[in-house]
Design an enzyme around this catalytic site. Structure first.
Site, mmCIF file in Angstrom:
data_model
loop_
_atom_site.group_PDB
_atom_site.id
_atom_site.type_symbol
_atom_site.label_atom_id
_atom_site.label_comp_id
_atom_site.label_asym_id
_atom_site.label_seq_id
_atom_site.Cartn_x
_atom_site.Cartn_y
_atom_site.Cartn_z
ATOM 1 N N ASP A 80 0.835 -1.197 0.000
ATOM 2 C CA ASP A 80 0.000 0.000 0.000
ATOM 3 C C ASP A 80 0.872 1.249 0.000
ATOM 4 O O ASP A 80 1.728 1.418 0.868
ATOM 5 C CB ASP A 80 -0.898 -0.032 1.248
ATOM 6 C CG ASP A 80 -1.931 1.072 1.262
ATOM 7 O OD1 ASP A 80 -2.327 1.513 0.176
ATOM 8 O OD2 ASP A 80 -2.349 1.466 2.365
ATOM 9 N N ASP A 102 2.744 5.069 -5.612
ATOM 10 C CA ASP A 102 2.022 6.323 -5.401
ATOM 11 C C ASP A 102 2.940 7.491 -5.749
ATOM 12 O O ASP A 102 3.705 7.976 -4.922
ATOM 13 C CB ASP A 102 1.547 6.429 -3.957
ATOM 14 C CG ASP A 102 0.715 7.690 -3.724
ATOM 15 O OD1 ASP A 102 0.520 8.455 -4.693
ATOM 16 O OD2 ASP A 102 0.258 7.896 -2.587
ATOM 17 N N GLU A 132 -1.972 5.872 -8.631
ATOM 18 C CA GLU A 132 -2.925 6.862 -8.141
ATOM 19 C C GLU A 132 -2.825 8.131 -8.960
ATOM 20 O O GLU A 132 -1.738 8.580 -9.315
ATOM 21 C CB GLU A 132 -2.662 7.168 -6.665
ATOM 22 C CG GLU A 132 -3.664 8.126 -6.036
ATOM 23 C CD GLU A 132 -3.477 8.270 -4.530
ATOM 24 O OE1 GLU A 132 -3.462 9.425 -4.073
ATOM 25 O OE2 GLU A 132 -3.362 7.245 -3.837
ATOM 26 N N HIS A 178 -7.575 9.803 4.162
ATOM 27 C CA HIS A 178 -7.070 8.771 5.053
ATOM 28 C C HIS A 178 -7.364 9.158 6.505
ATOM 29 O O HIS A 178 -7.215 10.321 6.892
ATOM 30 C CB HIS A 178 -5.559 8.601 4.884
ATOM 31 C CG HIS A 178 -5.171 8.017 3.565
ATOM 32 N ND1 HIS A 178 -4.198 8.561 2.761
ATOM 33 C CD2 HIS A 178 -5.636 6.921 2.908
ATOM 34 C CE1 HIS A 178 -4.072 7.826 1.667
ATOM 35 N NE2 HIS A 178 -4.929 6.830 1.733
ATOM 36 N N GLY A 179 -7.767 8.176 7.293
ATOM 37 C CA GLY A 179 -8.059 8.436 8.691
ATOM 38 C C GLY A 179 -9.545 8.656 8.939
ATOM 39 O O GLY A 179 -10.375 8.508 8.054
ATOM 40 N N HIS A 208 -9.378 4.876 -1.910
ATOM 41 C CA HIS A 208 -8.580 4.965 -0.682
ATOM 42 C C HIS A 208 -9.308 5.856 0.311
ATOM 43 O O HIS A 208 -10.142 6.685 -0.061
ATOM 44 C CB HIS A 208 -7.206 5.561 -0.983
ATOM 45 C CG HIS A 208 -6.266 4.611 -1.634
ATOM 46 N ND1 HIS A 208 -5.107 4.174 -1.032
ATOM 47 C CD2 HIS A 208 -6.316 3.987 -2.839
ATOM 48 C CE1 HIS A 208 -4.475 3.342 -1.848
ATOM 49 N NE2 HIS A 208 -5.196 3.210 -2.961
ATOM 50 N N SER A 211 -12.650 4.814 5.231
ATOM 51 C CA SER A 211 -13.189 4.853 6.585
ATOM 52 C C SER A 211 -14.003 6.127 6.788
ATOM 53 O O SER A 211 -13.662 7.191 6.280
ATOM 54 C CB SER A 211 -12.056 4.800 7.617
ATOM 55 O OG SER A 211 -11.342 3.586 7.534
ATOM 56 N N ASN A 230 -9.955 0.450 0.339
ATOM 57 C CA ASN A 230 -8.979 0.309 1.410
ATOM 58 C C ASN A 230 -9.597 0.701 2.751
ATOM 59 O O ASN A 230 -10.203 1.774 2.861
ATOM 60 C CB ASN A 230 -7.762 1.188 1.147
ATOM 61 C CG ASN A 230 -6.915 0.696 -0.005
ATOM 62 O OD1 ASN A 230 -7.408 0.051 -0.923
ATOM 63 N ND2 ASN A 230 -5.633 0.993 0.037
#
Length: 290
Positions: A80, A102, A132, A178-179, A208, A211, A230
């Site tokens: 990743d 990436d 990406e 992310h996060g 990506h 969450s 992801n």
């Protein structure tokens, strides 16, 4: 059954679902996601970030490969956010079957050049490549990183990028980060941008920073053509919260890992199972044997 990313995602694309890519930053997380994938009969991508790999050491990949080779589940071991050609070469040498380069922070032509170099090397040894285009946001302290301002993926640029690099899958920027999002920020996917991209790009698309986004948006993104999502923060936070609960309890003699960690793994499995169902990946194992 250990397979490549291309083998994994070609089935997902043909059948209209998304494969979960869970970041396995420890042996406990790896075991938890393998167990829940088995229970759900779902294909699985085990994602490992270079920072996680540095902590776990290369032997962790051998463990993941052993679990995959001794399972009837289709499993792909995926690097990743590889940040350099050296990252990629090392991952290939120790047994990853899929790698992500990436170079999205570079200008378009440089991203193409770096990605093309990785594709040529990886394809020569039957390893799949994800790249990406655009930028993923960053909500805080995550190993994946990101940027404060998202640059959305342009559909025409994405088409040219895929054609010129021969990449196997493409991570697109449509508003994720992310996060876990702070409470004052409402996450929102630009599904209209995704719809434009799917009209131009015909390789599997990757999301990506999955969450915290509303389930309705994630479900719609899968319907529009996302084939890999992801998940890192969601499974790690519930693991950590359960561990804090156990350690803050009255029993100060709890110390054995086989006592501390199983309840945490169960919390991870609950979240992972919900994601698998949301992505439409449950009961899809049989499709890989047809």
């Amino acid at each position: 059954m250990l397979i490549t990313g291309k083998e994994m995602l070609s089935v997902a694309q043909a059948e209209g679902f998304a494969v979960p890519a869970f970041n396995a930053g420890s042996g406990q997380l790896l075991t938890a996601v393998m167990e829940v994938a088995e229970e759900q009969q779902a294909p699985l991508m085990v994602a490992i970030h270079p920072d996680e790999l540095s902590f776990l050491t290369d032997s962790f990949v051998a463990q993941a490969r052993w679990l995959a080779n001794n399972s009837k589940l289709p499993v792909c071991i995926h690097l990743d956010h590889g940040a350099s050609f050296d990252h990629i070469m090392h991952a290939i040498q120790i047994g990853f079957t899929s790698v992500m380069i990436d170079a999205s922070h570079l200008p378009f032509e440089e991203n193409i050049a770096v990605t093309r170099k990785v594709v040529e090397a990886a394809h020569a040894v039957n390893v799949s490549v994800e790249a990406e285009l655009g930028t993923i946001g960053d909500t805080g302290n995550t190993v994946e990183g990101g940027v404060s301002e998202v640059i959305y993926t342009d559909s025409k640029a994405a088409k040219a990028f895929v054609e010129r690099t021969d990449v196997d899958s493409l991570a697109v920027a449509i508003g994720t980060a992310h996060g876990i999002y702070p409470k004052h920020i409402k996450p929102e996917l630009k599904l209209d941008i995704l719809a434009e991209i799917t009209q131009e790009v015909h390789v599997p698309l990757v999301l990506h920073g999955g969450s915290s986004n509303p389930d309705s948006e994630i479900r719609r993104a899968v319907e529009l053509g996302i084939n890999k999502i992801n998940i890192s923060s969601d499974i790690k936070i519930v693991f950590a919260n359960k561990l804090r609960e156990i350690l803050s309890g009255n029993n100060k003699e709890i110390r054995e890992p086989n006592v501390l960690f199983p309840p945490c793994m169960e919390e991870t499995k609950k979240v992972a199972a919900q994601k698998i169902e949301l992505f439409g990946a449950q009961t899809k194992v049989e499709l890989y044997y047809q």
